[in-house]
Scaffold this motif. Structure first.
Motif, short mmCIF file in Angstrom:
data_model
loop_
_atom_site.label_atom_id
_atom_site.label_comp_id
_atom_site.label_asym_id
_atom_site.label_seq_id
_atom_site.Cartn_x
_atom_site.Cartn_y
_atom_site.Cartn_z
N MET A 1 -1.55 1.77 8.49
CA MET A 1 -2.99 2.00 8.05
C MET A 1 -3.60 3.33 7.63
O MET A 1 -2.96 3.52 7.65
CB MET A 1 -4.02 1.01 8.77
CG MET A 1 -5.37 1.15 9.22
SD MET A 1 -6.33 0.23 9.70
CE MET A 1 -8.32 0.70 9.42
N LEU A 2 -4.68 2.78 6.40
CA LEU A 2 -4.60 4.87 6.06
C LEU A 2 -5.48 5.16 6.75
O LEU A 2 -6.67 3.93 7.48
CB LEU A 2 -5.39 4.43 4.47
CG LEU A 2 -4.67 4.08 3.50
CD1 LEU A 2 -4.40 3.75 2.23
CD2 LEU A 2 -3.44 5.29 2.57
N GLU B 1 1.11 5.22 -0.74
CA GLU B 1 0.32 4.90 0.09
C GLU B 1 -1.02 3.91 0.04
O GLU B 1 -1.06 3.78 1.46
CB GLU B 1 -0.67 6.57 0.45
CG GLU B 1 -0.02 8.35 0.46
CD GLU B 1 -0.49 9.66 0.28
OE1 GLU B 1 0.04 10.69 0.32
OE2 GLU B 1 -1.79 9.31 -0.12
N VAL B 2 -1.18 4.15 -0.68
CA VAL B 2 -1.88 2.73 -0.74
C VAL B 2 -1.30 1.35 -0.49
O VAL B 2 -1.68 0.61 -0.24
CB VAL B 2 -3.02 3.08 -1.93
CG1 VAL B 2 -3.91 1.56 -2.08
CG2 VAL B 2 -3.97 3.82 -1.80
N GLN C 1 2.01 1.03 -0.66
CA GLN C 1 3.66 1.34 0.14
C GLN C 1 4.46 0.85 -0.57
O GLN C 1 5.46 -0.07 -0.10
CB GLN C 1 3.46 0.18 1.46
CG GLN C 1 2.65 0.28 2.45
CD GLN C 1 2.35 -0.36 3.17
OE1 GLN C 1 2.83 -1.58 4.18
NE2 GLN C 1 2.20 -0.05 4.94
N GLU D 1 -4.58 -4.61 4.34
CA GLU D 1 -3.77 -4.14 6.32
C GLU D 1 -3.94 -2.91 5.80
O GLU D 1 -4.57 -2.07 6.80
CB GLU D 1 -2.33 -4.54 5.38
CG GLU D 1 -1.81 -5.77 5.69
CD GLU D 1 -0.39 -6.35 5.36
OE1 GLU D 1 0.34 -5.60 5.75
OE2 GLU D 1 -0.02 -7.61 5.15
N GLN D 2 -3.75 -2.68 4.78
CA GLN D 2 -4.31 -1.06 4.48
C GLN D 2 -5.92 0.16 5.35
O GLN D 2 -5.95 0.68 5.77
CB GLN D 2 -3.70 -0.42 3.38
CG GLN D 2 -2.52 -0.07 3.47
CD GLN D 2 -2.05 0.94 3.66
OE1 GLN D 2 -1.36 0.42 5.30
NE2 GLN D 2 -1.04 1.61 2.68
#
Length: 257
Positions: free
Chosen positions: A1-2, A36-37, A39, A58-59
């Motif tokens: 998760m970010l 990052e956003v 994966q 999910e992020q």
């Protein structure tokens, strides 16, 4: 998760929100932002809709769902009522993964008559965004094919001076207020054409607000046939009188338009 994300503004394209994330994260390489956003470093950004929504959800955490992102931060609702129920399910599956075949299912590849190859903005919307949020952003309604006016301020849309075709395929373009022309002075347009274009923009905006599962091609087709029958444009055997429909359509809009 970010650890953080630039939550989308009202009617902002998901593409635009990710572009802002890239800017505020301080990343220099767009591949780092992709990783990052999404994966993944191999995702190709798409302005109108996008892909890998299951990863995005999910992020972002529990505040978002695939359906909410699709309905509120893409141009999909503009097309949804005219897709069959089966096609709608296929498209929902497409956006959760790599999105291959997505635009073919929508018919956007085959029918690029009014396709925009640039990003557009309304100067008054942009000025209001800067006042309210401190920055401009990409409104999804302004990127719709065939729509050249803002439905709210009735101003002709302007082109953002960065050509997406000349940028890297993995680059996200963020609206920079220093590059915007916020002048309200408009080009002179024939008044009758302008009125039609504004009316179309307002109808297009209404379509964007319709829940994506409310209508389908099946129900819309039925409504069209009822209207065609009222105008005597359909036969007793349920066949459309295409020549008469064509003439009626031509009489509605001036040839030059």
């Amino acid at each position: 998760m970010l650890p953080f994300f630039t939550n989308p503004y009202p009617d902002e394209l998901m593409y635009s929100a990710i572009a802002r994330y890239h800017f505020y994260s301080g990343n220099i390489d767009f591949k780092d932002t992709l990783e990052e956003v999404f994966q993944s470093r191999t995702v190709i950004p798409s302005v109108e809709i996008g892909s890998h929504f299951s990863v995005l959800v999910e992020q972002f955490g529990s505040n978002y769902s695939v359906e909410s992102l699709l309905a509120k931060h893409t141009i999909y609702p503009f097309y949804a009522p005219f897709l069959s129920k089966n096609r709608q399910k296929e498209l929902l599956h497409d956006v959760q993964g790599d999105g291959k075949g997505l635009y073919i299912r929508l018919g956007m590849v085959a029918g690029g008559i009014c396709k925009k190859d640039w990003l557009c903005y309304c100067p008054e919307c942009a000025a209001n965004d800067i006042d309210q949020y401190g920055e401009p952003y990409i409104h999804r309604e302004h990127q719709l094919q065939g729509i050249d006016f803002c439905a709210h301020h009735e101003l002709k849309l302007k082109k953002y001076p960065v050509d997406p075709s000349k940028q890297s395929r993995i680059e996200f373009i963020r609206f920079d207020k220093r590059s915007l022309n916020l002048s309200m002075i408009q080009e002179v347009e024939p008044k009758e054409f302008e009125a039609i274009q504004i009316a179309l923009a307002k109808k297009a905006y209404q379509l964007l607000q319709v829940p994506i599962d409310r209508f389908s091609r099946e129900s819309i087709n039925h409504k069209y046939r009822v209207l065609l029958r009222e105008h005597k444009l359909i036969t007793t055997s349920n066949r459309v009188r295409q020549n008469e429909l064509y003439k009626a359509f031509k009489s509605k809009f001036q040839k030059d338009f």
